[in-house]
Design an enzyme around this catalytic site. Structure first.
Site, PDB file in Angstrom:
ATOM      1  N   TYR A 149       1.007  -1.199  -0.029  1.00  0.00           N
ATOM      2  CA  TYR A 149       0.056  -0.080  -0.016  1.00  0.00           C
ATOM      3  C   TYR A 149       0.803   1.135   0.233  1.00  0.00           C
ATOM      4  O   TYR A 149       0.570   2.150  -0.647  1.00  0.00           O
ATOM      5  CB  TYR A 149      -0.978  -0.016   1.318  1.00  0.00           C
ATOM      6  CG  TYR A 149      -1.884   1.229   1.413  1.00  0.00           C
ATOM      7  CD1 TYR A 149      -2.967   1.536   0.931  1.00  0.00           C
ATOM      8  CD2 TYR A 149      -1.196   2.072   2.503  1.00  0.00           C
ATOM      9  CE1 TYR A 149      -3.502   2.763   0.921  1.00  0.00           C
ATOM     10  CE2 TYR A 149      -1.982   3.231   2.732  1.00  0.00           C
ATOM     11  CZ  TYR A 149      -2.967   3.671   1.990  1.00  0.00           C
ATOM     12  OH  TYR A 149      -3.638   4.803   2.347  1.00  0.00           O
ATOM     13  N   ILE A 182      -5.317   8.887  10.843  1.00  0.00           N
ATOM     14  CA  ILE A 182      -6.532   9.570  11.176  1.00  0.00           C
ATOM     15  C   ILE A 182      -7.394   8.850  11.788  1.00  0.00           C
ATOM     16  O   ILE A 182      -7.784   7.775  11.339  1.00  0.00           O
ATOM     17  CB  ILE A 182      -7.008  10.278   9.753  1.00  0.00           C
ATOM     18  CG1 ILE A 182      -6.103  11.147   8.989  1.00  0.00           C
ATOM     19  CG2 ILE A 182      -8.418  10.941  10.022  1.00  0.00           C
ATOM     20  CD1 ILE A 182      -5.291  12.211   9.763  1.00  0.00           C
TER      21      ILE A 182
END
Length: 257
Positions: A149, A182
């Protein structure tokens, strides 16, 4: 402030950062279309955001559905594209398979560039357009447990620069916003599912994350609304001279580790 005539498509906006971006742009007077993997999820998000919000769907892991979404975008209905879709899984160099690497690149890089390319052609004709990719701080500090990723998002950061230099025209920009860790429902679920988090209250898990996984001078995890606020500025009229930028929003973790 975004002009009220602007029309935005936000991919992967049924929850998390994408949903926060949709909320922010609505508050700025933008006409918003949300996007989800399925018709049901997209329609539910549109309904919760209020009257006038439209919905599109398409799974970025399926090339045929990405192509259909690109065809929809190419019609020129949107002069803002915020691409939040970014599927990830936890793999290390030892556990990631060639299929995992290929899937990460296809879903995080190829699909994003395909949709942006479809959007940019009508934007150039109209003389106004904004493309913003939501990246990750992992493009600069790769995450050992999300190795493919991280690499795929780094490729997208590189593509951001090339698109900004070669695929735009006056009034059209391409930029990236790269969040740190986040606090979204998906992120919370990911970390709570780890064996070492079993039975712990979330407050303890978050404190451990700030201490060990994402140490930063702000001493906390980020919030989706903070990513949305920067994105809202970048797609506005006042940001027309920002082009090809990759802006970290990570509390300083990128520059301090």
């Amino acid at each position: 402030m975004v002009d009220r005539t602007h029309r935005a498509l936000i991919t992967a906006s049924t929850s998390g950062i994408g949903y926060a971006v949709a909320q922010d742009l609505l508050q700025r007077g933008t006409t918003v279309t949300v996007h989800g993997r399925t018709p049901e999820s997209a329609a539910a998000a549109a309904g919760s955001l209020g009257a006038g919000v439209q919905a599109l769907h398409g799974d970025v892991s399926r090339p045929d559905e990405v192509s259909a979404l690109a065809d929809e975008i190419a019609r020129g209905e949107f002069d803002i594209l915020v691409h939040c879709a970014g599927p990830y899984a936890e793999h290390t160099h030892d556990t990631a398979t060639p299929d995992d690497w290929e899937s990460a690149y296809r879903t995080n890089t190829v699909s994003a560039v395909q949709l942006a390319t479809a959007a940019l052609a009508p934007m150039r004709r109209q003389g106004f357009g904004r493309v913003v990719f939501i990246g990750t701080r992992a493009t600069r500090t790769p995450i050992p447990t999300m190795i493919e990723y991280s690499a795929a998002k780094a490729a997208l950061a590189n593509a951001t620069i090339s698109l900004a230099r070669t695929a735009v025209a006056p009034g059209v920009t391409v930029n990236m916003v790269s969040p740190g860790v986040i606090l979204t429902p998906a992120m919370q679920q990911l970390f709570q599912s780890r064996p070492e988090s079993a039975g712990l209250p979330w407050a303890d898990v978050e404190a451990s994350l700030v201490s060990d996984y994402a140490p930063n001078p702000q001493g906390r995890l980020g919030r989706a609304e903070e990513i949305a606020a920067l994105t809202g500025f970048l797609v506005g009229d006042d940001a027309g001279y920002i082009n090809g930028a990759d802006i970290p929003v990570d509390g300083g973790i990128t520059g301090t580790r």
